[in-house]
Design a protein around this motif. Structure first.
Motif, PDB file in Angstrom:
ATOM      1  N   GLU A 179      -8.020  15.791   6.984  1.00  0.00           N
ATOM      2  CA  GLU A 179      -7.109  15.001   6.172  1.00  0.00           C
ATOM      3  C   GLU A 179      -7.034  15.554   4.765  1.00  0.00           C
ATOM      4  OE1 GLU A 179      -9.531  11.037   5.316  1.00  0.00           O
ATOM      5  OE2 GLU A 179      -9.811  11.812   7.350  1.00  0.00           O
ATOM      6  N   VAL A 180      -5.919  15.268   4.103  1.00  0.00           N
ATOM      7  CA  VAL A 180      -5.810  15.621   2.697  1.00  0.00           C
ATOM      8  C   VAL A 180      -6.549  14.551   1.900  1.00  0.00           C
ATOM      9  CG1 VAL A 180      -3.655  16.920   2.928  1.00  0.00           C
ATOM     10  CG2 VAL A 180      -3.568  14.471   2.492  1.00  0.00           C
ATOM     11  N   PRO A 181      -7.059  14.906   0.732  1.00  0.00           N
ATOM     12  CA  PRO A 181      -7.760  13.908  -0.078  1.00  0.00           C
ATOM     13  C   PRO A 181      -6.824  12.794  -0.515  1.00  0.00           C
ATOM     14  CG  PRO A 181      -7.856  16.110  -1.091  1.00  0.00           C
ATOM     15  CD  PRO A 181      -7.022  16.217   0.122  1.00  0.00           C
ATOM     16  N   GLY A 182      -7.378  11.618  -0.678  1.00  0.00           N
ATOM     17  CA  GLY A 182      -6.587  10.492  -1.143  1.00  0.00           C
ATOM     18  C   GLY A 182      -7.298   9.195  -0.908  1.00  0.00           C
ATOM     19  N   GLY A 183      -6.747   8.133  -1.474  1.00  0.00           N
ATOM     20  CA  GLY A 183      -7.364   6.831  -1.265  1.00  0.00           C
ATOM     21  C   GLY A 183      -6.684   5.726  -2.036  1.00  0.00           C
ATOM     22  N   HIS A 184      -7.296   4.559  -1.958  1.00  0.00           N
ATOM     23  CA  HIS A 184      -6.764   3.333  -2.555  1.00  0.00           C
ATOM     24  C   HIS A 184      -6.914   3.324  -4.074  1.00  0.00           C
ATOM     25  CE1 HIS A 184      -7.352   2.000   1.605  1.00  0.00           C
ATOM     26  NE2 HIS A 184      -6.428   1.101   1.338  1.00  0.00           N
ATOM     27  N   ARG A 185      -5.935   2.729  -4.700  1.00  0.00           N
ATOM     28  CA  ARG A 185      -5.954   2.503  -6.137  1.00  0.00           C
ATOM     29  C   ARG A 185      -6.841   1.299  -6.425  1.00  0.00           C
ATOM     30  NH1 ARG A 185      -0.285   1.480  -9.357  1.00  0.00           N
ATOM     31  NH2 ARG A 185      -1.034   2.004 -11.441  1.00  0.00           N
ATOM     32  N   GLU A 186      -7.708   1.415  -7.419  1.00  0.00           N
ATOM     33  CA  GLU A 186      -8.569   0.299  -7.820  1.00  0.00           C
ATOM     34  C   GLU A 186      -7.834  -0.581  -8.819  1.00  0.00           C
ATOM     35  OE1 GLU A 186     -12.269   2.001  -9.146  1.00  0.00           O
ATOM     36  OE2 GLU A 186     -12.758   2.710  -7.128  1.00  0.00           O
ATOM     37  N   ASP A 187      -8.236  -1.844  -8.892  1.00  0.00           N
ATOM     38  CA  ASP A 187      -7.598  -2.792  -9.819  1.00  0.00           C
ATOM     39  C   ASP A 187      -7.621  -2.247 -11.237  1.00  0.00           C
ATOM     40  OD1 ASP A 187      -7.063  -4.597  -7.814  1.00  0.00           O
ATOM     41  OD2 ASP A 187      -8.827  -5.834  -8.201  1.00  0.00           O
TER      42      ASP A 187
ATOM     43  N   LYS B   3       2.219  -0.403  11.484  1.00  0.00           N
ATOM     44  CA  LYS B   3       0.775  -0.651  11.539  1.00  0.00           C
ATOM     45  C   LYS B   3       0.016   0.649  11.761  1.00  0.00           C
ATOM     46  CE  LYS B   3       0.944  -5.397  13.149  1.00  0.00           C
ATOM     47  NZ  LYS B   3       0.435  -6.381  14.096  1.00  0.00           N
ATOM     48  N   ASN B   4      -1.060   0.794  10.993  1.00  0.00           N
ATOM     49  CA  ASN B   4      -1.979   1.925  11.166  1.00  0.00           C
ATOM     50  C   ASN B   4      -3.355   1.493  10.686  1.00  0.00           C
ATOM     51  OD1 ASN B   4      -2.254   2.668   8.267  1.00  0.00           O
ATOM     52  ND2 ASN B   4      -0.110   3.245   8.456  1.00  0.00           N
ATOM     53  N   ARG B   5      -4.284   2.404  10.676  1.00  0.00           N
ATOM     54  CA  ARG B   5      -5.674   2.071  10.369  1.00  0.00           C
ATOM     55  C   ARG B   5      -5.854   1.466   8.981  1.00  0.00           C
ATOM     56  NH1 ARG B   5      -9.597   5.520   8.784  1.00  0.00           N
ATOM     57  NH2 ARG B   5      -8.502   7.350   9.512  1.00  0.00           N
ATOM     58  N   VAL B   6      -4.993   1.826   8.025  1.00  0.00           N
ATOM     59  CA  VAL B   6      -5.128   1.298   6.670  1.00  0.00           C
ATOM     60  C   VAL B   6      -4.059   0.258   6.327  1.00  0.00           C
ATOM     61  CG1 VAL B   6      -6.342   3.319   5.794  1.00  0.00           C
ATOM     62  CG2 VAL B   6      -3.849   3.243   5.695  1.00  0.00           C
ATOM     63  N   ASN B   7      -3.216  -0.106   7.303  1.00  0.00           N
ATOM     64  CA  ASN B   7      -2.175  -1.095   7.066  1.00  0.00           C
ATOM     65  C   ASN B   7      -2.032  -1.975   8.312  1.00  0.00           C
ATOM     66  OD1 ASN B   7       0.079  -2.607   6.454  1.00  0.00           O
ATOM     67  ND2 ASN B   7       1.453  -0.867   6.208  1.00  0.00           N
ATOM     68  N   GLU B   8      -2.743  -3.086   8.314  1.00  0.00           N
ATOM     69  CA  GLU B   8      -2.749  -3.971   9.481  1.00  0.00           C
ATOM     70  C   GLU B   8      -1.471  -4.788   9.621  1.00  0.00           C
ATOM     71  OE1 GLU B   8      -6.310  -6.280   9.411  1.00  0.00           O
ATOM     72  OE2 GLU B   8      -7.603  -4.515   9.503  1.00  0.00           O
ATOM     73  N   THR B   9      -0.746  -5.008   8.513  1.00  0.00           N
ATOM     74  CA  THR B   9       0.456  -5.838   8.579  1.00  0.00           C
ATOM     75  C   THR B   9       1.678  -5.050   9.035  1.00  0.00           C
ATOM     76  OG1 THR B   9       1.174  -5.427   6.303  1.00  0.00           O
ATOM     77  CG2 THR B   9      -0.391  -7.256   6.667  1.00  0.00           C
ATOM     78  N   GLY B  10       1.679  -3.762   8.786  1.00  0.00           N
ATOM     79  CA  GLY B  10       2.829  -2.937   9.130  1.00  0.00           C
ATOM     80  C   GLY B  10       3.929  -2.952   8.094  1.00  0.00           C
ATOM     81  N   GLU B  11       3.749  -3.727   7.014  1.00  0.00           N
ATOM     82  CA  GLU B  11       4.747  -3.783   5.956  1.00  0.00           C
ATOM     83  C   GLU B  11       4.817  -2.441   5.223  1.00  0.00           C
ATOM     84  OE1 GLU B  11       3.832  -7.032   3.350  1.00  0.00           O
ATOM     85  OE2 GLU B  11       3.974  -8.512   4.954  1.00  0.00           O
ATOM     86  N   GLU B  12       5.946  -2.198   4.578  1.00  0.00           N
ATOM     87  CA  GLU B  12       6.107  -0.958   3.815  1.00  0.00           C
ATOM     88  C   GLU B  12       5.089  -0.927   2.679  1.00  0.00           C
ATOM     89  OE1 GLU B  12       9.693   1.798   2.050  1.00  0.00           O
ATOM     90  OE2 GLU B  12       9.905  -0.376   1.841  1.00  0.00           O
ATOM     91  N   THR B  13       4.295   0.131   2.629  1.00  0.00           N
ATOM     92  CA  THR B  13       3.323   0.334   1.552  1.00  0.00           C
ATOM     93  C   THR B  13       3.654   1.640   0.859  1.00  0.00           C
ATOM     94  OG1 THR B  13       1.758   1.370   3.077  1.00  0.00           O
ATOM     95  CG2 THR B  13       1.464  -0.982   2.654  1.00  0.00           C
ATOM     96  N   PHE B  14       3.396   1.678  -0.439  1.00  0.00           N
ATOM     97  CA  PHE B  14       3.786   2.815  -1.265  1.00  0.00           C
ATOM     98  C   PHE B  14       2.584   3.558  -1.817  1.00  0.00           C
ATOM     99  CE2 PHE B  14       7.291  -0.128  -1.316  1.00  0.00           C
ATOM    100  CZ  PHE B  14       8.409   0.677  -1.245  1.00  0.00           C
ATOM    101  N   GLY B  15       2.740   4.866  -1.914  1.00  0.00           N
ATOM    102  CA  GLY B  15       1.725   5.709  -2.513  1.00  0.00           C
ATOM    103  C   GLY B  15       2.387   6.792  -3.343  1.00  0.00           C
TER     104      GLY B  15
END
Length: 145
Positions: free
Chosen positions: A40-48, A82-94
């Motif tokens: 995988e390419v590096p990446g991850g979640h944004r912190e608050d 839906k995928n491993r990091v998005n259980e709702t399947g809603e559009e998510t942005f990065g």
């Protein structure tokens, strides 16, 4: 079914992830997670409260051990489904970034087992319906410059 879209910009508060396409000495930089046999390419979640560029820098350093690098934004992307990091399947942005890594730390301080450099893109992707499209979009935009 996953759908990936690309945007020039969206409202900053929508950006939940940073993903970084990286190269070192002309080779692609990929991470291998301790619990998977894919790349995988590096990446991850944004912190608050974190700026999205700071997310990208932090994730790049944590997952690859990069200590000296040049990083720049490519575009915004979204994933719907839906995928491993998005259980709702809603559009998510990065935010998608490109980094040229000049040097690495000797040790990784993350969930990554190792970093590998590839002349050609790998065949075993962690997110095969997403990551190849991100790289294709980066390449398309680079050629258009």
């Amino acid at each position: 079914m996953l759908e990936v879209k690309f945007y020039d910009a969206v409202n900053d508060n929508l950006l939940k992830f940073a993903v970084i396409i990286a190269r070192h000495e002309g080779k692609w930089v990929f991470c291998k997670h301790r619990e998977r046999d894919t790349y995988e390419v590096p990446g991850g979640h944004r912190e608050d409260g974190e700026e999205i560029l700071d997310t990208a820098k932090r994730e790049l350093a944590e997952e690859t051990g990069a200590v000296d690098f040049e990083i720049s934004p490519v575009c915004v992307y979204s994933v719907t489904g839906k995928n491993r990091v998005n259980e709702t399947g809603e559009e998510t942005f990065g935010m998608l970034y490109y980094a040229d890594i000049l040097s690495f730390d000797q040790e990784l301080h993350s969930e990554m087992e190792r970093v590998e450099l590839f002349r050609e893109l790998p065949e075993k992707w962690t997110y095969p319906l997403i990551q190849p499209l991100l790289i294709q979009e980066y390449q398309r935009r680079r050629r258009a410059q």
